[in-house]
Design a protein around this motif. Sequence first.
Motif: not given
Ligand code: PMP
Length: 382
Positions: A68-70, A98, A100, A145, A149, A174, A176-177, A197, A199-200, A324
């Motif tokens: 995942g993105a983390t 984020h 992470s 990013m 998020n 990043d 992810t969003q 990631s 799951h988004k 998170c």
């Molecule tokens: N970066 C951003 C901008 C996110 O929104 C998220 C998920 N909340 C993550 C990283 C972490 O992603 P993951 O749940 O896949 O570790």
Amino acid sequence: RYYFDHAATTPVAPEVIKVITDSLTNDFGNVSSTHFFGQREKLKLRNARKVMADEIHADLNEIYFTSGATESNNTVIRQVALKRANEGRHLITTSVEHPSVLNVMKYLSEHGYEVTFLPVNDTGAINLNDLKNALRPDTILVSIMAANNETGSLMPIKEIGKTLKDHTAWFHVDATQALGIEAIDVKELNIDFLSVSAHKIYGPKGIGFLYKNQKLVIPPLLLGGEQENKFRAGTTNLPLIMGFEAAMKLCTPKNEQEWAIIYREYKQIIIDELKNSGIEFEINGDLDHSLPQTINLWLKDIPSQVLIPRLDLDGFAVSAGSACTAGSAEDSHVLLAMYPDNLKRVRESIRISFGRDNNKNDVVKLAEELVKQVTHLKQKGQ
Ligand code: PMP
């Protein structure tokens, strides 16, 4: 019950569930095996990788599946720092990333590296001049990013990419969003690393990928077997990767453009209802320059800690900030960075994020529910 927290995570699409279930049933081979079963799965893995590569205009050998993105964020930041320690020990990021990203940056700053956390303006974006002024000959990485998020605010990624073109600093995004919603062309945008990631985008949790410019070499974070071209050890999770592939295929430009129009209409429904009811509110960020599906509202004099559980009891799930950090009593670092002199605003803000499972009727109901709760709490003198 109504779910309005798609920035936290999305329900898994039925098509995706089918692909994962089929894959769990049939694709039991180990991708690394040389026999028939391994080779069969290897082909499927290649196809999935191609879908990811095409989405961001990368080459096949630039996509590495991760958990995942983390994990992608950790891999880039820690491993670039390790790789380039002799060239420089300065990194740049923003104060609204984020956790992470932020927590890895904080860790590095306690272990011999220097990190500049760029401020943001009240729309949630950095000022390009701040970045230019922060860049130094020893800056090895800039991590920013694509979209936030908590607020949906967009960063000027294109301009940042241009600024970094002639600099030795590598550029990590990043995204992810933004994945599946904002078009991303890593070559055109001059991006060296990109984290996402599944799951988004209505895919499963626990799978994502890291794009790495093939010209750049960094050591793996996880050592072990030779999976993912020796860059990410661990037996390949083909069912989740195939679920990610199915989810990615649902994000066609046409679909996303159509959804963007619908989500912007949803935002307007909320705004109009609040306005018509005389409720005092402000938008955190810039409505025109943000992700279509996310809106962050300051409802004046209504503490989010009081409002959100009440909405939840009535069946409406929204959030105060990111999932998170939710649950901890901490104020949103994103809103604090945008409105440093206004703690009241930070504590009276909620995030609503729409998804494919929301229809117009649901949104009207949410808008009415917001008015009902805010009016009630005002009367109570909350
Ligand atoms: N970066 C951003 C901008 C996110 O929104 C998220 C998920 N909340 C993550 C990283 C972490 O992603 P993951 O749940 O896949 O570790």
